[in-house]
Design an enzyme around this catalytic site. Structure first.
Site, PDB file in Angstrom:
ATOM      1  CD  GLN A 145      -3.258   0.381   0.388  1.00  0.00           C
ATOM      2  OE1 GLN A 145      -3.623  -0.777   0.531  1.00  0.00           O
ATOM      3  NE2 GLN A 145      -3.854   1.205  -0.457  1.00  0.00           N
ATOM      4  CE  LYS A 192      -5.870  -4.037   2.891  1.00  0.00           C
ATOM      5  NZ  LYS A 192      -6.244  -3.507   1.576  1.00  0.00           N
ATOM      6  N   GLY A 242     -12.616   0.015   2.720  1.00  0.00           N
ATOM      7  CA  GLY A 242     -13.024  -1.383   2.591  1.00  0.00           C
ATOM      8  C   GLY A 242     -11.965  -2.244   1.923  1.00  0.00           C
ATOM      9  CG  ASP A 243      -9.034  -5.551   1.132  1.00  0.00           C
ATOM     10  OD1 ASP A 243      -8.503  -5.039   0.130  1.00  0.00           O
ATOM     11  OD2 ASP A 243      -8.802  -6.730   1.471  1.00  0.00           O
ATOM     12  CB  SER A 299      -9.913   6.304  -0.776  1.00  0.00           C
ATOM     13  OG  SER A 299     -10.782   5.200  -0.671  1.00  0.00           O
TER      14      SER A 299
HETATM   15  P1  NDP Z   1     -14.876  -8.586  -2.259  1.00  0.00           P
HETATM   16  O1  NDP Z   1     -14.991  -9.153  -0.895  1.00  0.00           O
HETATM   17  O2  NDP Z   1     -15.893  -7.632  -2.752  1.00  0.00           O
HETATM   18  O3  NDP Z   1     -14.764  -9.754  -3.338  1.00  0.00           O
HETATM   19  C1  NDP Z   1     -13.768 -10.726  -3.277  1.00  0.00           C
HETATM   20  C2  NDP Z   1     -14.020 -11.748  -4.361  1.00  0.00           C
HETATM   21  O4  NDP Z   1     -12.919 -12.643  -4.417  1.00  0.00           O
HETATM   22  C3  NDP Z   1     -15.252 -12.602  -4.079  1.00  0.00           C
HETATM   23  O5  NDP Z   1     -15.814 -13.009  -5.297  1.00  0.00           O
HETATM   24  C4  NDP Z   1     -14.661 -13.794  -3.339  1.00  0.00           C
HETATM   25  O6  NDP Z   1     -15.433 -14.961  -3.406  1.00  0.00           O
HETATM   26  C5  NDP Z   1     -13.353 -13.978  -4.084  1.00  0.00           C
HETATM   27  N1  NDP Z   1     -12.355 -14.648  -3.222  1.00  0.00           N
HETATM   28  C6  NDP Z   1     -11.971 -14.323  -1.959  1.00  0.00           C
HETATM   29  N2  NDP Z   1     -11.065 -15.198  -1.484  1.00  0.00           N
HETATM   30  C7  NDP Z   1     -10.863 -16.072  -2.467  1.00  0.00           C
HETATM   31  C8  NDP Z   1     -10.038 -17.211  -2.596  1.00  0.00           C
HETATM   32  N3  NDP Z   1      -9.230 -17.631  -1.606  1.00  0.00           N
HETATM   33  N4  NDP Z   1     -10.077 -17.861  -3.787  1.00  0.00           N
HETATM   34  C9  NDP Z   1     -10.875 -17.420  -4.798  1.00  0.00           C
HETATM   35  N5  NDP Z   1     -11.695 -16.383  -4.720  1.00  0.00           N
HETATM   36  C10 NDP Z   1     -11.686 -15.723  -3.578  1.00  0.00           C
HETATM   37  O7  NDP Z   1     -13.402  -7.932  -2.307  1.00  0.00           O
HETATM   38  P2  NDP Z   1     -12.845  -6.817  -3.296  1.00  0.00           P
HETATM   39  O8  NDP Z   1     -13.410  -7.004  -4.647  1.00  0.00           O
HETATM   40  O9  NDP Z   1     -12.979  -5.514  -2.621  1.00  0.00           O
HETATM   41  O10 NDP Z   1     -11.282  -7.162  -3.284  1.00  0.00           O
HETATM   42  C11 NDP Z   1     -10.716  -8.121  -4.180  1.00  0.00           C
HETATM   43  C12 NDP Z   1      -9.212  -7.916  -4.242  1.00  0.00           C
HETATM   44  O11 NDP Z   1      -8.937  -6.576  -4.684  1.00  0.00           O
HETATM   45  C13 NDP Z   1      -8.452  -8.067  -2.920  1.00  0.00           C
HETATM   46  O12 NDP Z   1      -7.170  -8.575  -3.175  1.00  0.00           O
HETATM   47  C14 NDP Z   1      -8.330  -6.626  -2.436  1.00  0.00           C
HETATM   48  O13 NDP Z   1      -7.260  -6.454  -1.534  1.00  0.00           O
HETATM   49  C15 NDP Z   1      -8.078  -5.919  -3.758  1.00  0.00           C
HETATM   50  N6  NDP Z   1      -8.363  -4.501  -3.772  1.00  0.00           N
HETATM   51  C16 NDP Z   1      -9.612  -4.018  -3.455  1.00  0.00           C
HETATM   52  C17 NDP Z   1      -9.858  -2.673  -3.517  1.00  0.00           C
HETATM   53  C18 NDP Z   1     -11.220  -2.111  -3.291  1.00  0.00           C
HETATM   54  O14 NDP Z   1     -11.402  -0.893  -3.502  1.00  0.00           O
HETATM   55  N7  NDP Z   1     -12.202  -2.885  -2.914  1.00  0.00           N
HETATM   56  C19 NDP Z   1      -8.779  -1.706  -3.804  1.00  0.00           C
HETATM   57  C20 NDP Z   1      -7.532  -2.319  -4.212  1.00  0.00           C
HETATM   58  C21 NDP Z   1      -7.348  -3.658  -4.157  1.00  0.00           C
HETATM   59  P3  NDP Z   1     -16.243 -15.480  -2.117  1.00  0.00           P
HETATM   60  O15 NDP Z   1     -17.478 -14.648  -2.077  1.00  0.00           O
HETATM   61  O16 NDP Z   1     -16.492 -16.904  -2.392  1.00  0.00           O
HETATM   62  O17 NDP Z   1     -15.353 -15.271  -0.913  1.00  0.00           O
END
Ligand code: NDP
Length: 445
Positions: free
Chosen positions: A111, A126, A165-166, A377
């Site tokens: 980050q 984080k 969020g994350d 953000s």
């Molecule tokens: P969400 O919780 O909205 O979505 C996560 C998605 O990934 C879900 O579909 C989830 O499925 C899937 N997932 C989680 N764990 C696993 C796993 N072990 N194997 C396969 N699929 C998995 O999270 P975000 O979309 O916010 O975040 C996704 C990624 O993006 C993360 O790495 C986060 O750190 C990164 N990120 C997010 C930002 C944001 O603004 N939100 C900013 C920058 C980076 P299931 O529902 O089954 O768990």
């Protein structure tokens, strides 16, 4: 590797055993910075790298809460305040059973460089908890968020540390945490981002990470003589980042054929029906497998990692760390992938990244490619400070400008160090530049 860089990496591994994700993130960055230390041997006497790899502060705390059966549950919460040289600590909160100190430190470390790349005044941090939101009632989620904030509030502040969020933390969780912060701190300030529009949030924040990713990938393709238009795209995950990456891909003329969750993936040769995915994931909080109940021609495969065997030109891993391994990378290369953009943080293993770089595949690393979320953000923080709201178009336009600028900076840094297509190198070096300037200006502190 440069001797100073190697020594710091070795010491980091020895001092922080059992933190494989932190080692992985640090290895990638320090290997890139090795070239900078060759040019700037004076950094060693200033202890610059030693300071960068050590978090300024790590807080770990218990989170006791009561479930719907009246049973007390106890989870483990964290906030890693890694580096505040450029601005207040900034970085998301993750609720997932896998959360531990190693994962918090890798995310916080990445980050710092990501936030530096955005060009906005924010440091790196984080946080999170090993809480599993899946299957919990709305009341349980609220009680848990309140319990988490009842400790976290002591450590954060609008000018100190501004979480967002994350994974597992979306608009609902931010709402509950913000409401509780407001109550116990007695102040309505921009202490969290990703807030609802009714209480100080920014338009386009929800879309920002996914949109930003696609803006950057599109810029990268154009720069190297190609285009996103008409390409077949595979996107892992079906959460916040994935959904809005899919939306922007479609708007720019790409065809998304597959998405997933942690149970499996869907393949729809006609192109994903995004309205249906949103209905399942955002409204019903359901599973991606439900998609094939409506779209009869699509198929569901109950093995999410196999999504990378689907032939595509563009792959966007948007789920979680280390979801794309060396076998997946080889399958993608064999099937003719031309570009990979990391929507998630560190979704590609070090070995898999090497497969892409060696094969000449364009590779946009997460700290640049997914920086649009945190950049927006920072735009939310700017609006909060001014007590102003910008239109969706205004925020989106600024986001686009930031992503184009990030691409310019990382590609220039990669070219300056003699490897124009190596954007991993470019992102790490470009992110380090501003960070090192700020830290050196502050002296030893
Ligand atoms: P969400 O919780 O909205 O979505 C996560 C998605 O990934 C879900 O579909 C989830 O499925 C899937 N997932 C989680 N764990 C696993 C796993 N072990 N194997 C396969 N699929 C998995 O999270 P975000 O979309 O916010 O975040 C996704 C990624 O993006 C993360 O790495 C986060 O750190 C990164 N990120 C997010 C930002 C944001 O603004 N939100 C900013 C920058 C980076 P299931 O529902 O089954 O768990």
């Amino acid at each position: 590797m440069n001797a100073y860089a190697q020594r710091v990496l070795d010491e980091l591994k020895a001092k922080n055993p059992n933190e494989p994700e932190f080692h992985q993130a640090a290895t990638e960055i320090i290997e890139s910075l090795s070239l900078v230390f060759d040019k700037h041997p004076e950094f060693e006497s200033k202890g610059l790298l030693e300071m960068i790899v050590e978090p300024e502060r790590v807080v770990s705390f218990r989170v006791p809460w009561v479930d719907d059966n009246g049973k007390v549950q106890v989870n483990k919460g964290y906030r890693v305040q890694f580096n505040s040289a450029i601005g207040p600590y900034k970085g998301g909160i993750r609720f997932h059973p896998s959360v531990n100190l190693s994962i918090m430190k890798f995310l916080g470390f990445e980050q710092i460089f990501k936030n530096s790349l955005t060009g906005t005044p924010i440091g790196g941090g984080k946080g999170g908890c090993n809480f599993d939101p899946k299957g919990k009632s709305d009341n349980e989620i609220m009680r848990f968020c309140q319990a988490f904030m009842s400790e976290l509030y002591r450590h954060i502040g609008a000018d100190t540390d501004v979480p967002a969020g994350d994974i597992g933390v979306g608009a609902r969780e931010i709402g509950y945490m913000f409401g509780y912060y407001k109550k116990i701190a007695n102040e309505h300030v921009g202490v969290l981002t990703g807030r609802g529009l009714a209480y100080g949030g920014s338009l386009a924040r929800k879309e920002a990470t996914g949109y930003g990713l696609v803006y950057l990938v599109s810029e990268m393709l154009t720069h190297f003589g190609n285009t996103l238009k008409g390409q077949t795209v595979v996107i892992s995950g079906s959460g916040n980042v994935s959904i809005y990456a899919a939306e922007k891909t479609m708007q720019l003329g790409g065809k998304v054929v597959a998405m997933s969750d942690s149970n499996g993936y869907i393949y729809d040769a006609d192109g994903i029906d995004l309205a249906l995915v949103k209905e399942i994931k955002e409204v019903k909080r359901g599973r991606i497998s439900e998609y094939v109940q409506t779209r009869k021609n699509a198929k569901y495969v109950a093995k999410h990692t196999d999504i990378w065997t689907i032939p595509c030109q563009v792959a966007l891993p948007c789920a979680t760390q280390n979801e794309l391994d060396v076998d997946a990378a080889k399958a993608l290369v064999k099937n003719g992938v031309i570009a990979v953009g990391e929507g998630a943080n560190m979704p590609t293993t070090l070995e898999a990244t090497k497969v892409f770089l060696d094969a000449g595949v364009l590779f946009a690393p997460g700290k640049a490619a997914n920086a649009g979320g945190v950049a927006t953000s920072a735009l939310e923080m700017a609006q909060s400070s001014q007590r102003m709201f910008w239109s969706f178009e205004e925020v989106d336009q600024k986001l686009h400008g930031i992503m184009v600028n990030i691409f310019k900076n990382i590609s220039c840094a990669a070219a300056e160090y003699g490897q124009p297509k190596n954007l991993v190198l470019g992102a790490n070096i470009a992110g380090f530049k501003k960070l090192s300037e700020a830290m050196l200006a502050h002296g030893v502190c």
